[in-house]
Design an enzyme around this catalytic site. Structure first.
Site, PDB file in Angstrom:
ATOM      1  N   ASP A  86       0.880  -1.166   0.000  1.00  0.00           N
ATOM      2  CA  ASP A  86       0.000   0.000   0.000  1.00  0.00           C
ATOM      3  C   ASP A  86       0.919   1.217   0.000  1.00  0.00           C
ATOM      4  O   ASP A  86       1.866   1.280   0.790  1.00  0.00           O
ATOM      5  CB  ASP A  86      -0.848   0.048   1.274  1.00  0.00           C
ATOM      6  N   HIS A 142       5.066  -7.297  -0.064  1.00  0.00           N
ATOM      7  CA  HIS A 142       4.760  -8.569  -0.710  1.00  0.00           C
ATOM      8  C   HIS A 142       5.441  -8.624  -2.075  1.00  0.00           C
ATOM      9  O   HIS A 142       5.891  -7.607  -2.605  1.00  0.00           O
ATOM     10  CB  HIS A 142       3.251  -8.725  -0.855  1.00  0.00           C
ATOM     11  N   SER A 226       8.302   4.216   4.445  1.00  0.00           N
ATOM     12  CA  SER A 226       9.522   4.209   3.655  1.00  0.00           C
ATOM     13  C   SER A 226       9.194   4.159   2.174  1.00  0.00           C
ATOM     14  O   SER A 226       8.160   4.659   1.756  1.00  0.00           O
ATOM     15  CB  SER A 226      10.404   3.034   4.065  1.00  0.00           C
TER      16      SER A 226
END
Length: 262
Positions: A86, A142, A226
């Site tokens: 996200d 992921h 980040s």
């Protein structure tokens, strides 16, 4: 002068000792006091969280929270590349034959980013994509595609911020920051997933240790907001045309298509 002062301030506040102190606080029960205000300030979507806000005992637990089952779906098209996180889509473009690319007025070296010429050469003429994670985002990372993990390595000892100010005044944060890199061979073509540490907190925790990875499989998490940089070989992908800088992305959303090769 302003640029030099800003860089000096960053250097003084993101070394190992400062990061250690901040990490210890975030992992302490004392940090639970500020969880409600943190969630409010950063507008964290509590409906998606695996647990209720009061169940998180530390800021670290909140930073690294999981989502409820079914809150993200992974695009199932065999040719799709999906967002690994996200975040906010920052930029994409070509990697020059000189193994460099430009973003926000700065030129980045793939040799610096990956640590040596041999690794960088694979991506000459390829494509880069950059996605920024704020403190409000889900922080788990992921895999954007399926394949065999060929290498995992860590580079860098400090972290400039990767927000707008850090990108403007920092010293090439995407290729100089503390970063953890995973390279994947997918049907004979390589992708590098570069996980870039943010200001103050250098911790990137790897969760995936197997030799193969599936699209959408959890690989790691950040302990603060980040950035991830994706590097693809030449003629490997075509970025989804509708993607715009500043656009919100969700884990599993299609961001590129694999190009067919005869």
């Amino acid at each position: 002068m302003r640029r030099t002062l800003y860089r000096l301030m960053i250097e003084l506040t993101n070394g190992r000792f400062t990061s250690y102190i901040l990490r210890k606080f975030a992992q302490s029960r004392l940090s639970s006091i500020i969880i409600p205000s943190y969630a409010k300030v950063f507008q964290i979507n509590q409906d998606e969280m695996e647990k209720g806000l009061k169940e998180y005992r530390t800021l670290h637990e909140l930073f690294t929270r999981k989502l409820k089952e079914g809150k993200r779906s992974i695009d199932t098209d065999a040719s799709s590349i999906v967002s690994p996180v996200d975040g906010v889509f920052a930029d994409h473009g070509p990697i020059e034959d000189t193994k460099t690319f430009d973003i926000k007025g700065k030129r980045y070296s793939i040799v610096d980013m990956l640590g040596n010429e041999e690794r960088a050469q694979r991506y000459a003429g390829g494509t880069y994509m950059v996605i920024y994670l704020s403190p409000s985002h889900y922080h788990r990372i992921h895999s954007p595609l399926s394949g065999s993990v060929t290498e995992r390595f860590v580079l860098g000892r400090k972290s400039y911020p990767v927000n707008a100010a850090g990108m403007e005044y920092g010293k090439e944060p995407l290729s100089k920051n503390y970063r953890s890199v995973t390279e994947v061979n997918s049907d004979g073509e390589h992708m590098a997933l570069v996980k870039v540490g943010a200001m103050f907190v250098n911790s990137i925790e790897l969760l995936h240790e197997r030799d193969t990875v599936q699209k959408g499989e959890e690989m790691a998490y950040f302990t603060f907001g980040s950035t991830v940089v994706l590097l693809f070989e030449k003629d490997m992908i075509e970025v989804v045309q509708e993607l715009k800088s500043g656009q919100e992305l969700r884990l599993g959303e299609k961001i590129a298509t694999r190009l067919a090769h005869k």
